[in-house]
Design a protein around this motif. Structure first.
Motif, PDB file in Angstrom:
ATOM      1  N   ALA A  92       0.847  -1.187   0.000  1.00  0.00           N
ATOM      2  CA  ALA A  92       0.000   0.000   0.000  1.00  0.00           C
ATOM      3  C   ALA A  92       0.884   1.239   0.000  1.00  0.00           C
ATOM      4  O   ALA A  92       2.063   1.162   0.365  1.00  0.00           O
ATOM      5  CB  ALA A  92      -0.916   0.001   1.225  1.00  0.00           C
ATOM      6  N   THR A  93       0.305   2.362  -0.404  1.00  0.00           N
ATOM      7  CA  THR A  93       1.020   3.628  -0.325  1.00  0.00           C
ATOM      8  C   THR A  93       0.094   4.698   0.239  1.00  0.00           C
ATOM      9  O   THR A  93      -1.122   4.650   0.065  1.00  0.00           O
ATOM     10  CB  THR A  93       1.543   4.123  -1.695  1.00  0.00           C
ATOM     11  N   LEU A  94       0.719   5.639   0.912  1.00  0.00           N
ATOM     12  CA  LEU A  94       0.058   6.855   1.368  1.00  0.00           C
ATOM     13  C   LEU A  94       1.008   7.991   1.037  1.00  0.00           C
ATOM     14  O   LEU A  94       2.179   7.949   1.412  1.00  0.00           O
ATOM     15  CB  LEU A  94      -0.200   6.815   2.878  1.00  0.00           C
ATOM     16  N   VAL A  95       0.515   8.977   0.317  1.00  0.00           N
ATOM     17  CA  VAL A  95       1.299  10.164  -0.003  1.00  0.00           C
ATOM     18  C   VAL A  95       0.585  11.358   0.603  1.00  0.00           C
ATOM     19  O   VAL A  95      -0.620  11.543   0.404  1.00  0.00           O
ATOM     20  CB  VAL A  95       1.461  10.354  -1.530  1.00  0.00           C
ATOM     21  N   MET A  96       1.335  12.155   1.372  1.00  0.00           N
ATOM     22  CA  MET A  96       0.809  13.386   1.962  1.00  0.00           C
ATOM     23  C   MET A  96       1.545  14.547   1.328  1.00  0.00           C
ATOM     24  O   MET A  96       2.764  14.654   1.453  1.00  0.00           O
ATOM     25  CB  MET A  96       1.049  13.409   3.465  1.00  0.00           C
ATOM     26  N   ASP A  97       0.819  15.411   0.625  1.00  0.00           N
ATOM     27  CA  ASP A  97       1.391  16.595  -0.011  1.00  0.00           C
ATOM     28  C   ASP A  97       0.871  17.842   0.682  1.00  0.00           C
ATOM     29  O   ASP A  97      -0.347  17.988   0.866  1.00  0.00           O
ATOM     30  CB  ASP A  97       1.009  16.674  -1.495  1.00  0.00           C
ATOM     31  N   ILE A  98       1.793  18.741   1.036  1.00  0.00           N
ATOM     32  CA  ILE A  98       1.382  20.045   1.541  1.00  0.00           C
ATOM     33  C   ILE A  98       1.182  20.941   0.322  1.00  0.00           C
ATOM     34  O   ILE A  98       2.084  21.075  -0.509  1.00  0.00           O
ATOM     35  CB  ILE A  98       2.442  20.649   2.477  1.00  0.00           C
ATOM     36  N   GLU A  99      -0.003  21.524   0.213  1.00  0.00           N
ATOM     37  CA  GLU A  99      -0.321  22.381  -0.928  1.00  0.00           C
ATOM     38  C   GLU A  99      -0.597  23.791  -0.433  1.00  0.00           C
ATOM     39  O   GLU A  99      -1.217  23.976   0.626  1.00  0.00           O
ATOM     40  CB  GLU A  99      -1.530  21.825  -1.690  1.00  0.00           C
ATOM     41  N   GLU A 100      -0.142  24.771  -1.210  1.00  0.00           N
ATOM     42  CA  GLU A 100      -0.326  26.177  -0.861  1.00  0.00           C
ATOM     43  C   GLU A 100      -0.709  26.945  -2.119  1.00  0.00           C
ATOM     44  O   GLU A 100       0.128  27.557  -2.777  1.00  0.00           O
ATOM     45  CB  GLU A 100       0.957  26.740  -0.244  1.00  0.00           C
ATOM     46  N   PRO A 101      -2.020  26.906  -2.486  1.00  0.00           N
ATOM     47  CA  PRO A 101      -2.453  27.549  -3.727  1.00  0.00           C
ATOM     48  C   PRO A 101      -2.246  29.066  -3.736  1.00  0.00           C
ATOM     49  O   PRO A 101      -2.129  29.658  -4.800  1.00  0.00           O
ATOM     50  CB  PRO A 101      -3.928  27.185  -3.835  1.00  0.00           C
ATOM     51  N   GLU A 102      -2.228  29.672  -2.557  1.00  0.00           N
ATOM     52  CA  GLU A 102      -1.875  31.090  -2.433  1.00  0.00           C
ATOM     53  C   GLU A 102      -1.176  31.249  -1.086  1.00  0.00           C
ATOM     54  O   GLU A 102      -1.366  30.416  -0.189  1.00  0.00           O
ATOM     55  CB  GLU A 102      -3.095  31.996  -2.568  1.00  0.00           C
ATOM     56  N   PRO A 103      -0.348  32.261  -0.922  1.00  0.00           N
ATOM     57  CA  PRO A 103       0.428  32.402   0.316  1.00  0.00           C
ATOM     58  C   PRO A 103      -0.448  32.312   1.573  1.00  0.00           C
ATOM     59  O   PRO A 103      -1.453  33.001   1.698  1.00  0.00           O
ATOM     60  CB  PRO A 103       1.071  33.786   0.179  1.00  0.00           C
ATOM     61  N   GLY A 104      -0.052  31.407   2.468  1.00  0.00           N
ATOM     62  CA  GLY A 104      -0.764  31.221   3.729  1.00  0.00           C
ATOM     63  C   GLY A 104      -1.945  30.283   3.665  1.00  0.00           C
ATOM     64  O   GLY A 104      -2.435  29.811   4.684  1.00  0.00           O
ATOM     65  N   SER A 105      -2.417  29.969   2.492  1.00  0.00           N
ATOM     66  CA  SER A 105      -3.559  29.066   2.311  1.00  0.00           C
ATOM     67  C   SER A 105      -3.031  27.640   2.203  1.00  0.00           C
ATOM     68  O   SER A 105      -2.593  27.215   1.144  1.00  0.00           O
ATOM     69  CB  SER A 105      -4.332  29.454   1.049  1.00  0.00           C
ATOM     70  N   LEU A 106      -3.043  26.923   3.314  1.00  0.00           N
ATOM     71  CA  LEU A 106      -2.439  25.590   3.351  1.00  0.00           C
ATOM     72  C   LEU A 106      -3.487  24.488   3.393  1.00  0.00           C
ATOM     73  O   LEU A 106      -4.522  24.620   4.051  1.00  0.00           O
ATOM     74  CB  LEU A 106      -1.538  25.454   4.581  1.00  0.00           C
TER      75      LEU A 106
END
Length: 154
Positions: A92-106
């Protein structure tokens, strides 16, 4: 079974809510990998078998089951877990990505992939149960990170 979901960290439309930094979210996700007993129900014992700056291999001891996995870190961006298959545990796999579509919006995007139960009739309810359990665990992970950040741990 393959699915993904997103957990919002900061809501820029609600400035009254405490904001987390990308670094705080990252440190919290890394802590989840290094101290799974603090985040995952049923993990009372674990062992880090191998550790390098961007990689670790672990054994998680669940009731009646040992799960071996490898964790890879991409600094402040992604953590990938790869569960190693055994006679009782599928790959199995689990991928966690931190995304920031605009500054400070996490946001954190959680992507799961694992083998489904062979019996097609039972696979759908079981996969749905897993999906709901994973989403609840991921939401709780973010809540724990918020609590730790509020106390100044990171």
């Amino acid at each position: 079974m393959t699915f993904e979901h997103i957990v919002q960290i900061n809501d820029l439309t609600k400035p009254e809510l405490p904001m987390l930094t990308r670094e705080q979210v990252w440190e919290g996700l890394v802590l989840r990998a290094r101290r799974p007993d603090k985040f995952l129900v049923g993990v009372d014992e674990f062992e880090i078998i191998e550790q390098k700056p961007a990689y670790m291999k672990r054994c998680l001891n669940l009731p009646g089951l040992a799960v071996f996995d490898e964790v890879t870190f991409w600094s402040e961006a992604r953590i990938e877990y790869r569960t190693l298959p055994t006679d009782t545990v599928p790959a199995a796999t689990l991928v966690m990505d931190i995304e920031e579509p605009e500054p400070g919006s996490l946001f954190v995007r959680f992507r799961y992939h694992s083998a489904s139960i062979e019996n097609g009739r039972d696979a759908m309810p079981y996969d749905q149960y897993l999906h709901e359990a994973y989403v609840a665990t991921d939401i709780e992970t973010i809540e724990i990170i918020r609590e730790l950040a509020a106390t100044g741990v990171f």
